[in-house]
Design an enzyme around this catalytic site. Structure first.
Site, PDB file in Angstrom:
ATOM      1  N   VAL A  64       0.811  -1.231   0.000  1.00 22.21           N
ATOM      2  CA  VAL A  64       0.000   0.000   0.000  1.00 22.21           C
ATOM      3  C   VAL A  64       0.841   1.275   0.000  1.00 22.21           C
ATOM      4  O   VAL A  64       0.320   2.355  -0.274  1.00 22.21           O
ATOM      5  CB  VAL A  64      -1.001   0.045   1.182  1.00 22.21           C
ATOM      6  CG1 VAL A  64      -2.001  -1.090   1.111  1.00 22.21           C
ATOM      7  CG2 VAL A  64      -0.281   0.066   2.533  1.00 22.21           C
ATOM      8  N   SER A 142      -4.955   4.477  16.502  1.00 22.61           N
ATOM      9  CA  SER A 142      -4.524   3.659  17.643  1.00 22.61           C
ATOM     10  C   SER A 142      -4.555   4.508  18.905  1.00 22.61           C
ATOM     11  O   SER A 142      -4.427   5.742  18.834  1.00 22.61           O
ATOM     12  CB  SER A 142      -3.089   3.176  17.402  1.00 22.61           C
ATOM     13  OG  SER A 142      -2.524   2.663  18.589  1.00 22.61           O
ATOM     14  N   TYR A 154       5.248   5.534  15.044  1.00 16.66           N
ATOM     15  CA  TYR A 154       3.883   4.972  15.013  1.00 16.66           C
ATOM     16  C   TYR A 154       2.863   5.976  15.587  1.00 16.66           C
ATOM     17  O   TYR A 154       1.776   6.147  15.031  1.00 16.66           O
ATOM     18  CB  TYR A 154       3.903   3.674  15.826  1.00 16.66           C
ATOM     19  CG  TYR A 154       2.637   2.861  15.805  1.00 16.66           C
ATOM     20  CD1 TYR A 154       2.266   2.126  14.677  1.00 16.66           C
ATOM     21  CD2 TYR A 154       1.815   2.790  16.928  1.00 16.66           C
ATOM     22  CE1 TYR A 154       1.120   1.350  14.678  1.00 16.66           C
ATOM     23  CE2 TYR A 154       0.665   2.016  16.936  1.00 16.66           C
ATOM     24  CZ  TYR A 154       0.329   1.290  15.807  1.00 16.66           C
ATOM     25  OH  TYR A 154      -0.812   0.522  15.805  1.00 16.66           O
ATOM     26  N   ALA A 155       3.224   6.639  16.688  1.00 16.51           N
ATOM     27  CA  ALA A 155       2.305   7.615  17.285  1.00 16.51           C
ATOM     28  C   ALA A 155       2.042   8.767  16.325  1.00 16.51           C
ATOM     29  O   ALA A 155       0.900   9.233  16.185  1.00 16.51           O
ATOM     30  CB  ALA A 155       2.877   8.143  18.608  1.00 16.51           C
ATOM     31  N   LYS A 158      -0.244   7.441  13.594  1.00 11.52           N
ATOM     32  CA  LYS A 158      -1.622   7.177  14.034  1.00 11.52           C
ATOM     33  C   LYS A 158      -2.352   8.461  14.415  1.00 11.52           C
ATOM     34  O   LYS A 158      -3.587   8.545  14.272  1.00 11.52           O
ATOM     35  CB  LYS A 158      -1.621   6.168  15.181  1.00 11.52           C
ATOM     36  CG  LYS A 158      -1.205   4.762  14.739  1.00 11.52           C
ATOM     37  CD  LYS A 158      -1.976   4.279  13.517  1.00 11.52           C
ATOM     38  CE  LYS A 158      -1.999   2.768  13.361  1.00 11.52           C
ATOM     39  NZ  LYS A 158      -2.680   2.357  12.118  1.00 11.52           N
TER      40      LYS A 158
HETATM   41  N1  LIG Z   1      -3.040  -5.009  17.524  1.00 10.26           N
HETATM   42  C1  LIG Z   1      -3.204  -3.902  18.188  1.00 10.26           C
HETATM   43  O1  LIG Z   1      -3.164  -3.877  19.441  1.00 10.26           O
HETATM   44  C2  LIG Z   1      -3.484  -2.598  17.466  1.00 10.26           C
HETATM   45  C3  LIG Z   1      -3.772  -1.482  18.257  1.00 10.26           C
HETATM   46  C4  LIG Z   1      -4.029  -0.277  17.624  1.00 10.26           C
HETATM   47  C5  LIG Z   1      -3.995  -0.186  16.242  1.00 10.26           C
HETATM   48  N2  LIG Z   1      -3.702  -1.284  15.506  1.00 10.26           N
HETATM   49  C6  LIG Z   1      -3.666  -1.116  14.056  1.00 10.26           C
HETATM   50  O2  LIG Z   1      -4.560  -2.016  13.450  1.00 10.26           O
HETATM   51  C7  LIG Z   1      -4.075  -2.399  12.162  1.00 10.26           C
HETATM   52  C8  LIG Z   1      -3.996  -3.915  12.085  1.00 10.26           C
HETATM   53  O3  LIG Z   1      -3.124  -4.390  13.107  1.00 10.26           O
HETATM   54  P1  LIG Z   1      -2.945  -5.935  13.474  1.00 10.26           P
HETATM   55  O4  LIG Z   1      -2.696  -5.977  14.924  1.00 10.26           O
HETATM   56  O5  LIG Z   1      -4.006  -6.747  12.851  1.00 10.26           O
HETATM   57  O6  LIG Z   1      -1.522  -6.183  12.753  1.00 10.26           O
HETATM   58  P2  LIG Z   1      -0.904  -7.479  12.046  1.00 10.26           P
HETATM   59  O7  LIG Z   1       0.574  -7.250  12.064  1.00 10.26           O
HETATM   60  O8  LIG Z   1      -1.439  -8.726  12.624  1.00 10.26           O
HETATM   61  O9  LIG Z   1      -1.464  -7.352  10.559  1.00 10.26           O
HETATM   62  C9  LIG Z   1      -1.082  -6.286   9.720  1.00 10.26           C
HETATM   63  C10 LIG Z   1      -1.228  -6.727   8.274  1.00 10.26           C
HETATM   64  O10 LIG Z   1      -0.826  -5.616   7.437  1.00 10.26           O
HETATM   65  C11 LIG Z   1      -0.054  -6.153   6.378  1.00 10.26           C
HETATM   66  N3  LIG Z   1       0.848  -5.133   5.822  1.00 10.26           N
HETATM   67  C12 LIG Z   1       1.952  -4.605   6.395  1.00 10.26           C
HETATM   68  N4  LIG Z   1       2.549  -3.753   5.555  1.00 10.26           N
HETATM   69  C13 LIG Z   1       1.802  -3.736   4.421  1.00 10.26           C
HETATM   70  C14 LIG Z   1       1.921  -3.040   3.196  1.00 10.26           C
HETATM   71  N5  LIG Z   1       2.928  -2.192   2.957  1.00 10.26           N
HETATM   72  N6  LIG Z   1       0.971  -3.253   2.254  1.00 10.26           N
HETATM   73  C15 LIG Z   1      -0.049  -4.118   2.476  1.00 10.26           C
HETATM   74  N7  LIG Z   1      -0.207  -4.806   3.623  1.00 10.26           N
HETATM   75  C16 LIG Z   1       0.712  -4.604   4.588  1.00 10.26           C
HETATM   76  C17 LIG Z   1       0.731  -7.297   7.018  1.00 10.26           C
HETATM   77  O11 LIG Z   1       1.263  -8.169   6.036  1.00 10.26           O
HETATM   78  C18 LIG Z   1      -0.316  -7.920   7.914  1.00 10.26           C
HETATM   79  O12 LIG Z   1      -1.058  -8.915   7.257  1.00 10.26           O
HETATM   80  C19 LIG Z   1      -2.727  -1.694  12.004  1.00 10.26           C
HETATM   81  O13 LIG Z   1      -2.917  -0.497  11.298  1.00 10.26           O
HETATM   82  C20 LIG Z   1      -2.332  -1.422  13.422  1.00 10.26           C
HETATM   83  O14 LIG Z   1      -1.425  -0.345  13.513  1.00 10.26           O
HETATM   84  C21 LIG Z   1      -3.444  -2.498  16.082  1.00 10.26           C
END
Ligand SMILES: NC(=O)c1ccc[n+]([C@@H]2O[C@H](COP(=O)([O-])OP(=O)(O)OC[C@H]3O[C@@H](n4cnc5c(N)ncnc54)[C@H](O)[C@@H]3O)[C@@H](O)[C@H]2O)c1
Length: 253
Positions: A64, A142, A154-155, A158
């Site tokens: 992306v 986040s 990251y902060a 987000k």
């Molecule tokens: N898990 C948490 O506690 C949490 C908290 C707040 C926000 N988030 C946000 O939620 C979203 C999903 O997080 P998650 O915990 O499911 O993470 P995860 O690491 O399990 O999954 C993230 C997915 O994004 C894909 N990805 C990474 N870079 C990419 C790119 N350049 N192009 C396309 N796909 C790409 C990865 O391959 C992976 O499948 C993220 O944006 C994360 O920052 C997660």
């Protein structure tokens, strides 16, 4: 659009975690889902889960943060599934470090995937939404947007997602398009499992410690976030735009 026509949703980063749960949820609500992630083969598990439940989904490999790949992927989605009018910008990565140890690459990678990725995807999809007179964009923020030690990259990304969302809402509202942000707290996924490993804790202990700090006394599941995203993408959510919903088991200070 006739009421029988199926809306097409793109969910980025949906090979696993929150994105996969969101893809499954949106498909269960009748959307045809483009499962987008870095590796097309890795998307197949989510696609199979959806199709075996009677839904419609296809896998699309795309980084992306790469403009040409995003343009090509969105064009393929439009051709193979139909015009994408629902977009969930969920793809994400972590490159945590304290400021003095953070490399240029770790800053650029995180800003590139989250913010640039959401920008490129939204720009590529907007004309389809404008043509349809309907659109739903949801951007993953986040709780870290409020500041978190070891996460300046990251902060910033987000928090940036929230300003990006509010601006999309103002620019695109007149075309029937809403933009909202969902800001999860601690959700049990591979991302938080990797953080546990980085700080040298077992994932179960890490989750248990986090749960003591959360008012509902548990960590979140991907489905908790998918539920909030599904609300914002709903047909009837057209008067809710530019909002940030924290999905964190309680208020954040
Ligand atoms: N898990 C948490 O506690 C949490 C908290 C707040 C926000 N988030 C946000 O939620 C979203 C999903 O997080 P998650 O915990 O499911 O993470 P995860 O690491 O399990 O999954 C993230 C997915 O994004 C894909 N990805 C990474 N870079 C990419 C790119 N350049 N192009 C396309 N796909 C790409 C990865 O391959 C992976 O499948 C993220 O944006 C994360 O920052 C997660």
């Amino acid at each position: 659009m006739s009421t029988t026509e199926q809306r097409v949703a793109i969910v980025t980063g949906s090979a696993r975690g929150i994105g996969a749960a969101t893809a499954v949820r949106l498909a269960a609500e009748g959307r045809a889902v483009a499962v987008v992630d870095l590796d097309e083969a890795a998307c197949q598990e989510t696609v199979d889960k959806i199709t075996s439940a009677g839904g419609t989904a296809r896998a699309f490999g795309c980084d992306v943060s790469d403009s040409a790949q995003v343009e090509a992927a969105v064009a393929r989605v439009a051709e193979e599934l139909g015009a994408p009018t629902v977009l969930v910008n969920n793809a994400g990565v972590l490159r945590d470090n304290l400021l003095f140890k953070m490399s240029d690459a770790d800053w650029d990678t995180v800003l590139g995937v989250h913010l640039r990725g959401a920008f490129l995807m939204s720009r590529a999809c907007q004309s389809h939404m404008v043509d349809a007179g309907f659109g739903r964009i949801v951007n993953l923020s986040s709780s870290s947007a409020l500041g978190n030690r070891g996460q300046v990259n990251y902060a910033a990304a987000k928090a940036g997602m929230q300003g990006f969302t509010k601006t999309l809402a103002k620019e695109l509202g007149k075309f029937g398009i809403t933009a909202n942000s969902v800001a999860p707290g601690f959700i049990a996924t591979d991302m938080t499992a990797a953080t546990a490993e980085r700080v040298g804790m077992g994932f179960d202990d890490f989750k248990a410690a986090a749960a003591t700090q959360i008012p509902v006394q548990r960590v979140g599941a991907p489905e908790d976030v998918a539920h909030a995203i599904a609300f914002f993408t709903g047909e009837q959510a057209g008067f809710v735009s530019g909002q940030v919903m924290y999905v964190a088991g309680g208020p954040l200070n």
